[in-house]
Design an enzyme around this catalytic site. Structure first.
Site, PDB file in Angstrom:
ATOM      1  N   GLY A   1     -37.315  -7.662  -8.833  1.00 42.31           N
ATOM      2  CA  GLY A   1     -37.872  -7.698 -10.182  1.00 42.31           C
ATOM      3  C   GLY A   1     -36.854  -7.048 -11.099  1.00 42.31           C
ATOM      4  O   GLY A   1     -36.782  -5.833 -11.162  1.00 42.31           O
ATOM      5  N   HIS A   2     -36.022  -7.860 -11.730  1.00 41.46           N
ATOM      6  CA  HIS A   2     -34.957  -7.300 -12.572  1.00 41.46           C
ATOM      7  C   HIS A   2     -35.429  -7.223 -14.023  1.00 41.46           C
ATOM      8  O   HIS A   2     -35.623  -8.251 -14.663  1.00 41.46           O
ATOM      9  CB  HIS A   2     -33.682  -8.142 -12.438  1.00 41.46           C
TER      10      HIS A   2
ATOM     11  N   GLN B   1     -32.214  -6.193  -4.404  1.00 41.55           N
ATOM     12  CA  GLN B   1     -32.473  -5.134  -3.429  1.00 41.55           C
ATOM     13  C   GLN B   1     -31.226  -4.221  -3.412  1.00 41.55           C
ATOM     14  O   GLN B   1     -30.465  -4.246  -4.363  1.00 41.55           O
ATOM     15  CB  GLN B   1     -32.790  -5.677  -2.021  1.00 41.55           C
TER      16      GLN B   1
ATOM     17  N   LYS C   1     -30.198  -2.352 -11.919  1.00 37.29           N
ATOM     18  CA  LYS C   1     -29.125  -3.349 -11.698  1.00 37.29           C
ATOM     19  C   LYS C   1     -29.243  -4.494 -12.694  1.00 37.29           C
ATOM     20  O   LYS C   1     -28.254  -5.033 -13.156  1.00 37.29           O
ATOM     21  CB  LYS C   1     -29.251  -3.984 -10.305  1.00 37.29           C
ATOM     22  N   GLY C   2     -30.513  -4.879 -12.980  1.00 41.77           N
ATOM     23  CA  GLY C   2     -30.739  -5.998 -13.902  1.00 41.77           C
ATOM     24  C   GLY C   2     -30.108  -5.709 -15.246  1.00 41.77           C
ATOM     25  O   GLY C   2     -29.422  -6.545 -15.824  1.00 41.77           O
TER      26      GLY C   2
ATOM     27  N   ASP D   1     -34.100  -0.797  -7.478  1.00 36.68           N
ATOM     28  CA  ASP D   1     -34.620  -0.306  -8.759  1.00 36.68           C
ATOM     29  C   ASP D   1     -33.676   0.674  -9.447  1.00 36.68           C
ATOM     30  O   ASP D   1     -34.108   1.628 -10.088  1.00 36.68           O
ATOM     31  CB  ASP D   1     -36.009   0.359  -8.570  1.00 36.68           C
TER      32      ASP D   1
ATOM     33  N   ARG E   1     -43.367   4.343  -7.750  1.00 39.60           N
ATOM     34  CA  ARG E   1     -42.208   4.597  -6.878  1.00 39.60           C
ATOM     35  C   ARG E   1     -42.196   6.056  -6.445  1.00 39.60           C
ATOM     36  O   ARG E   1     -42.570   6.933  -7.227  1.00 39.60           O
ATOM     37  CB  ARG E   1     -40.913   4.285  -7.629  1.00 39.60           C
TER      38      ARG E   1
END
Ligand code: IMP
Length: 446
Positions: free
Chosen positions: A40-41, A221, A16-17, A13, A302
């Site tokens: 989940g990007h 990840q 990165k996406g 998280d 988170r």
């Protein structure tokens, strides 16, 4: 641009996406090489937000091939839904290629994942891993056990039957398994529907390497969730490292030009496991609220805390980062100061700056030592507009000093900064220069 690898440098998280999507503008292939629907990007397109789980962000761009590679575990029904959803929204613009070597996550694996984690927490509540319940661990276990089913085998009914025989025989103790007689034809049907995008992706990528096409390996990840080098057993079941990206795509190490580590300016973790810089008080709550820190796959809040340079040095050496992308700096704008962990004091009183204790139990006991750096002003919309217009020179001077500090402390230059969710909210700082290994980090003496 050759081959570039994007790796998450924390617990996942890190945005990165968003960074991969930004870098994909100059790529011809964007490749997911590990994990599956646990990822989940999130990408904020002008048309609205998109969350990709099993597809690489290459599929969002015209002229780009988005590859779901051999190292992945793929839930075929969920993949179909993801494709249909993008198609319906008119966002499926690139080509899609799904590796025939990727392993299939079956509903059996999802049932097993939930059962296994419940079993762990029944024996000891602290032992629950808090997995995403997407069947990742059981699917990788069956791959290693050599009775998994590969995507390319879905079009071979005799193999589907034989593997299901084996799988059902080995999982007799798992409750709530789907009915075998319904699953078998459904798998063969979904295999037929996906067949047009299934192919041996590695040879396609070797040809691309030979032509010098731009290839981006999109990490999913993150390094601290690596099954060997992460905080075992609180990890995922794949290798989200630069080496893992190569194994999972079939691209040889000699083809790689750059390895980009993505880290948030602070730190988060979803699921269980040690997190030395976690802040369970108001500061952590502030980061969660302002940073919108909620899992893109499971919706779980988170856990939040501060940037940890011990971890960042460790993952930099593990992955051979050539540069860093530091994201979400806007979240910290307006704070009085920014705490950064520079070293740990271990249970025996010794200190470490760049090596994590091997065992989660020992990592739980370390005391983080912080340096408190001056923060930068709040990121108003007009600040963002200036940076979009003028580039890195418009970044606040305290933030520039902070970036220099991270570079000096890790020996890895910060090359990009993310300052908002939108596609255009990433700024390039210029070509990375080679840095000396920072003081205090042991050099290999040969
Ligand atoms: P699994 O990958 O579903 O088996 O989950 C194992 C651990 O990795 C759990 O703590 C998850 O929350 C975490 N995890 C897995 N995928 C991601 C991700 O994409 N981002 C953040 N954490 C993840």
């Amino acid at each position: 641009m050759g081959v570039r690898v994007v790796v998450g440098a924390q617990f996942g998280d890190e945005a990165k996406g968003k960074i991969t999507d930004y870098l994909a503008a100059t790529a011809r292939y964007v490749v997911r090489s590990g994990g599956g629907p646990n990822a989940g990007h999130s990408i904020h397109l002008p048309e609205g937000p998109v969350v990709l789980h099993q597809l690489s962000c290459g599929v969002l761009r015209h002229g780009v091939v988005g590859v779901s590679g051999p190292g992945m575990v793929v839930q075929p029904f969920a993949l179909e839904d993801e494709l249909h959803d993008l198609e319906r929204r008119g966002l499926l613009r690139g080509e899609v290629a799904l590796s025939d070597r990727a392993h299939v996550i079956l509903p059996i694996h999802e049932a097993e994942d939930a059962w296994e984690d419940a079993l762990r927490s029944k024996r000891n509540p602290a032992a629950s891993l808090g997995t995403t319940r997407r069947g990742i661990g059981p699917a990788y276990a069956d791959r290693a056990g050599r009775w998994g089913l590969r995507v390319g085998e879905l079009s071979r009914p005799a193999i589907v039957r034989e593997r299901l025989d084996l799988l059902y025989a080995t999982k007799a103790t798992v409750p709530d398994l789907p009915r075998r007689e319904e699953l078998e034809p459904e798998l063969i049907e979904v295999g037929a529907r996906l067949a047009p995008i299934v192919r041996p992706t590695e040879s396609m990528l070797w040809d691309a390497v030979d032509r010098g096409d731009g290839i981006l390996l999109e990490g999913a990840q993150s390094a601290l969730l690596d099954v060997d080098f992460g905080t075992y057993p609180y990890v995922t079941s794949s290798h989200p490292t630069s080496a893992g990206a190569l194994v999972g795509s079939g691209i040889p190490p000699t083809a790689v030009d750059a390895v980009i580590g993505v880290a948030k300016a602070y730190n988060t973790r979803v699921g269980a496991g040690p997190f030395p810089t976690e802040d369970s008080g108001t500061a952590g709550e502030f980061l969660r609220r302002v940073g919108g820190e909620r899992g893109a796959t499971t919706g779980r809040p988170r856990r939040c805390g501060w940037l940890d340079l011990v971890q960042l040095r460790y993952v930099s050496r593990l992955n051979g980062f050539t540069s860093l992308a530091l994201t979400k700096v806007d979240v910290l704008g307006g704070l009085d100061e920014v705490p950064v962990c520079t070293q740990y004091v271990l249970a025996d009183g010794s200190t470490t700056r760049d090596v994590l204790p091997t065992h989660a139990e020992d990592l739980e006991k370390v005391q983080p030592v912080y340096e408190r750096l001056p923060a930068w002003p709040e990121f108003h919309e007009r600040t963002k507009e200036r940076i979009r217009r003028e580039g890195a020179s418009a970044l606040p001077s305290t933030l520039r000093r902070f970036l220099g500090y991270i570079t000096d402390e890790t020996g890895v230059p910060v090359e990009w900064v993310g300052f908002g969710a939108a596609r255009e909210d990433t700024v390039w700082l210029g070509p990375p220069t080679v840095h000396a290994r920072p003081t205090g980090v042991a050099a290999w003496s040969g």
